[in-house]
Each structure stands twice: as C-alpha cells, then as structure tokens.
Design a protein around this motif. Structure first.
Motif, PDB file in Angstrom:
ATOM      1  N   TYR A  56       0.815  -1.212   0.000  1.00 26.50           N
ATOM      2  CA  TYR A  56       0.000   0.000   0.000  1.00 26.50           C
ATOM      3  C   TYR A  56       0.848   1.262   0.000  1.00 26.50           C
ATOM      4  O   TYR A  56       1.933   1.286   0.583  1.00 26.50           O
ATOM      5  CB  TYR A  56      -0.905   0.013   1.244  1.00 26.50           C
ATOM      6  CG  TYR A  56      -1.775  -1.207   1.339  1.00 26.50           C
ATOM      7  CD1 TYR A  56      -3.026  -1.232   0.746  1.00 26.50           C
ATOM      8  CD2 TYR A  56      -1.319  -2.352   1.992  1.00 26.50           C
ATOM      9  CE1 TYR A  56      -3.816  -2.372   0.807  1.00 26.50           C
ATOM     10  CE2 TYR A  56      -2.104  -3.495   2.052  1.00 26.50           C
ATOM     11  CZ  TYR A  56      -3.345  -3.498   1.456  1.00 26.50           C
ATOM     12  OH  TYR A  56      -4.124  -4.643   1.510  1.00 26.50           O
ATOM     13  N   GLU A  57       0.325   2.304  -0.639  1.00 28.56           N
ATOM     14  CA  GLU A  57       0.928   3.629  -0.539  1.00 28.56           C
ATOM     15  C   GLU A  57       0.460   4.233   0.777  1.00 28.56           C
ATOM     16  O   GLU A  57      -0.749   4.260   1.053  1.00 28.56           O
ATOM     17  CB  GLU A  57       0.495   4.514  -1.706  1.00 28.56           C
ATOM     18  CG  GLU A  57       1.098   4.095  -3.020  1.00 28.56           C
ATOM     19  CD  GLU A  57       0.714   5.011  -4.168  1.00 28.56           C
ATOM     20  OE1 GLU A  57      -0.272   5.782  -4.041  1.00 28.56           O
ATOM     21  OE2 GLU A  57       1.393   4.936  -5.198  1.00 28.56           O
ATOM     22  N   ASP A  58       1.383   4.684   1.594  1.00 26.22           N
ATOM     23  CA  ASP A  58       1.030   5.206   2.910  1.00 26.22           C
ATOM     24  C   ASP A  58       0.139   6.445   2.833  1.00 26.22           C
ATOM     25  O   ASP A  58      -0.832   6.558   3.588  1.00 26.22           O
ATOM     26  CB  ASP A  58       2.288   5.538   3.719  1.00 26.22           C
ATOM     27  CG  ASP A  58       3.050   4.293   4.130  1.00 26.22           C
ATOM     28  OD1 ASP A  58       2.446   3.199   4.187  1.00 26.22           O
ATOM     29  OD2 ASP A  58       4.262   4.417   4.393  1.00 26.22           O
ATOM     30  N   ALA A  59       0.457   7.369   1.942  1.00 27.38           N
ATOM     31  CA  ALA A  59      -0.266   8.647   1.898  1.00 27.38           C
ATOM     32  C   ALA A  59      -1.746   8.466   1.570  1.00 27.38           C
ATOM     33  O   ALA A  59      -2.607   9.076   2.199  1.00 27.38           O
ATOM     34  CB  ALA A  59       0.391   9.584   0.890  1.00 27.38           C
ATOM     35  N   THR A  62      -3.903   3.485  -0.837  1.00 21.02           N
ATOM     36  CA  THR A  62      -4.216   2.729  -2.045  1.00 21.02           C
ATOM     37  C   THR A  62      -3.332   1.496  -2.169  1.00 21.02           C
ATOM     38  O   THR A  62      -2.113   1.574  -1.978  1.00 21.02           O
ATOM     39  CB  THR A  62      -4.022   3.612  -3.298  1.00 21.02           C
ATOM     40  OG1 THR A  62      -4.852   4.762  -3.173  1.00 21.02           O
ATOM     41  CG2 THR A  62      -4.354   2.868  -4.571  1.00 21.02           C
ATOM     42  N   GLN A  63      -3.943   0.378  -2.496  1.00 20.41           N
ATOM     43  CA  GLN A  63      -3.181  -0.844  -2.730  1.00 20.41           C
ATOM     44  C   GLN A  63      -2.507  -0.755  -4.086  1.00 20.41           C
ATOM     45  O   GLN A  63      -3.152  -0.460  -5.099  1.00 20.41           O
ATOM     46  CB  GLN A  63      -4.086  -2.072  -2.665  1.00 20.41           C
ATOM     47  CG  GLN A  63      -3.303  -3.363  -2.764  1.00 20.41           C
ATOM     48  CD  GLN A  63      -4.165  -4.604  -2.560  1.00 20.41           C
ATOM     49  OE1 GLN A  63      -5.300  -4.523  -2.120  1.00 20.41           O
ATOM     50  NE2 GLN A  63      -3.588  -5.749  -2.869  1.00 20.41           N
ATOM     51  N   VAL A  64      -1.198  -1.025  -4.125  1.00 17.17           N
ATOM     52  CA  VAL A  64      -0.442  -0.958  -5.376  1.00 17.17           C
ATOM     53  C   VAL A  64       0.234  -2.276  -5.717  1.00 17.17           C
ATOM     54  O   VAL A  64       0.853  -2.399  -6.774  1.00 17.17           O
ATOM     55  CB  VAL A  64       0.602   0.182  -5.364  1.00 17.17           C
ATOM     56  CG1 VAL A  64      -0.086   1.544  -5.282  1.00 17.17           C
ATOM     57  CG2 VAL A  64       1.599   0.006  -4.224  1.00 17.17           C
ATOM     58  N   ILE A  84       2.278  -5.978  -9.379  1.00 15.16           N
ATOM     59  CA  ILE A  84       2.419  -4.557  -9.058  1.00 15.16           C
ATOM     60  C   ILE A  84       1.569  -3.781 -10.058  1.00 15.16           C
ATOM     61  O   ILE A  84       1.651  -4.027 -11.272  1.00 15.16           O
ATOM     62  CB  ILE A  84       3.890  -4.088  -9.134  1.00 15.16           C
ATOM     63  CG1 ILE A  84       4.773  -4.875  -8.155  1.00 15.16           C
ATOM     64  CG2 ILE A  84       3.997  -2.584  -8.881  1.00 15.16           C
ATOM     65  CD1 ILE A  84       4.422  -4.696  -6.685  1.00 15.16           C
ATOM     66  N   ALA A  85       0.749  -2.868  -9.560  1.00 15.24           N
ATOM     67  CA  ALA A  85      -0.128  -2.068 -10.421  1.00 15.24           C
ATOM     68  C   ALA A  85       0.708  -1.323 -11.461  1.00 15.24           C
ATOM     69  O   ALA A  85       1.804  -0.847 -11.152  1.00 15.24           O
ATOM     70  CB  ALA A  85      -0.928  -1.089  -9.576  1.00 15.24           C
ATOM     71  N   PRO A  86       0.205  -1.220 -12.688  1.00 16.76           N
ATOM     72  CA  PRO A  86       0.981  -0.578 -13.762  1.00 16.76           C
ATOM     73  C   PRO A  86       1.541   0.797 -13.395  1.00 16.76           C
ATOM     74  O   PRO A  86       2.694   1.093 -13.683  1.00 16.76           O
ATOM     75  CB  PRO A  86      -0.013  -0.500 -14.917  1.00 16.76           C
ATOM     76  CG  PRO A  86      -0.918  -1.670 -14.697  1.00 16.76           C
ATOM     77  CD  PRO A  86      -1.056  -1.766 -13.192  1.00 16.76           C
ATOM     78  N   GLY A  87       0.776   1.627 -12.735  1.00 17.59           N
ATOM     79  CA  GLY A  87       1.241   2.970 -12.382  1.00 17.59           C
ATOM     80  C   GLY A  87       2.298   3.009 -11.303  1.00 17.59           C
ATOM     81  O   GLY A  87       2.919   4.045 -11.070  1.00 17.59           O
ATOM     82  N   GLY A  92      11.002  -0.553  -7.963  1.00 21.30           N
ATOM     83  CA  GLY A  92      11.553  -1.596  -7.103  1.00 21.30           C
ATOM     84  C   GLY A  92      10.537  -2.258  -6.195  1.00 21.30           C
ATOM     85  O   GLY A  92      10.911  -3.009  -5.293  1.00 21.30           O
ATOM     86  N   LEU A  93       9.265  -1.997  -6.424  1.00 17.38           N
ATOM     87  CA  LEU A  93       8.238  -2.546  -5.542  1.00 17.38           C
ATOM     88  C   LEU A  93       8.071  -4.052  -5.696  1.00 17.38           C
ATOM     89  O   LEU A  93       7.790  -4.743  -4.720  1.00 17.38           O
ATOM     90  CB  LEU A  93       6.900  -1.840  -5.780  1.00 17.38           C
ATOM     91  CG  LEU A  93       6.860  -0.363  -5.397  1.00 17.38           C
ATOM     92  CD1 LEU A  93       5.522   0.262  -5.787  1.00 17.38           C
ATOM     93  CD2 LEU A  93       7.139  -0.168  -3.924  1.00 17.38           C
ATOM     94  N   GLY A  94       8.257  -4.588  -6.888  1.00 17.74           N
ATOM     95  CA  GLY A  94       8.149  -6.034  -7.090  1.00 17.74           C
ATOM     96  C   GLY A  94       9.226  -6.771  -6.308  1.00 17.74           C
ATOM     97  O   GLY A  94       8.947  -7.761  -5.620  1.00 17.74           O
TER      98      GLY A  94
END
Length: 144
Positions: A56-59, A62-64, A84-87, A92-94
């Motif tokens: 999730y994005e902390d701000a 939203t789940q990414v 990982i969501a396209p946007g 490096g999230l994957g």
C-alpha cells in the motif's frame, strides 16, 4: 508481522480485510498472463485459502501490489499471483514485495518456497531465488 525494507512511503499488510479484492481480481484476470480470465469467485476462494500480502501507498492507503502464498505453514510454500499495479512499476516494488514475503516466511522453518515465472527471473534472483538444481525430480499434473 516483521518489518521489511520497503521503499519510503509504502507499507505491507497480511490482513485480508484490507485487500482491495476488486482491484486484485481486475489486475490478475485482465493483465497477468498466468491468470487471464480467472473468474471472480475463483479469485475469492484463492484469497480466502491463502496467506495474502497487500502493498500500500502510505499517503493514500491505495493498494499498489499483491502477492499470495499457498502454504501449510510448516514445510512448504508456493509464492504466486505477485503483481504490481501498472502505475507503480519501475520503483523496485516487485523486488521489495518478494523480499517481504521471503522475510515473513523465514522463521516458519519451511523446507522450500517455490514459484514459477515466465519473465521475472531477475526480480526473484535479487531476493535469493534460483533455478531448481534437479528439476527432473519434480512432476506436474495439470497446466504446464
């Protein structure tokens, strides 16, 4: 849950109630080569019977990202449905998600953690996965 080295501004949760199930189904059934066309009811059963990881994005909250582990919590686990969501790609999230799953499972005494990928070998190699040394020992029933 243990602390993981995620990129700043992101957090991980294994709470299935926090998952955006609609987004997970859309991502997998419409964009993931291994799950194209997966029916929603099948995806729901998969979530309900697995250990799930939401990124999730902390701000915004939203789940990414998403990953699912099928496991007996004692000897074996299979990492699947890593997405990982396209946007959110290219940050490096994957790799961070795969590392977080690895770390979360590390203290359970599992004999092996498996995965299958067609095109993301370098992502998983960064966190310690490697090709099977003796693939001829393994057999499969079903889709190849």
């Amino acid at each position: 849950m243990t602390s993981h080295q995620l990129p700043t501004g992101h957090s991980l949760s294994t709470d299935p109630a926090r998952l955006d199930r609609e987004a997970v189904h859309r991502w997998l059934s419409e964009d993931a080569y291994w799950a194209l066309g997966r029916p929603r009811d099948k995806q729901e059963r998969a979530i309900d019977n697995s250990l799930n990881f939401g990124l999730y994005e902390d701000a915004s909250g939203t789940q990414v990202g998403y990953a699912r582990v099928v496991t007996d919590h004692a000897t074996f686990a299979w990492l699947c449905d890593v997405y990982i969501a396209p946007g959110a790609r290219g940050r490096g999230l994957g790799t961070a998600l795969a590392a977080a799953v690895r770390d979360e499972l590390a203290d359970r005494g599992l004999r092996r953690l498996l995965l299958a990928t067609r095109d993301a070998h370098e992502v998983y190699a960064k966190v310690g996965f490697e090709p099977m040394a003796v693939p001829e020992k393994w057999m499969i029933l079903g889709e190849q």
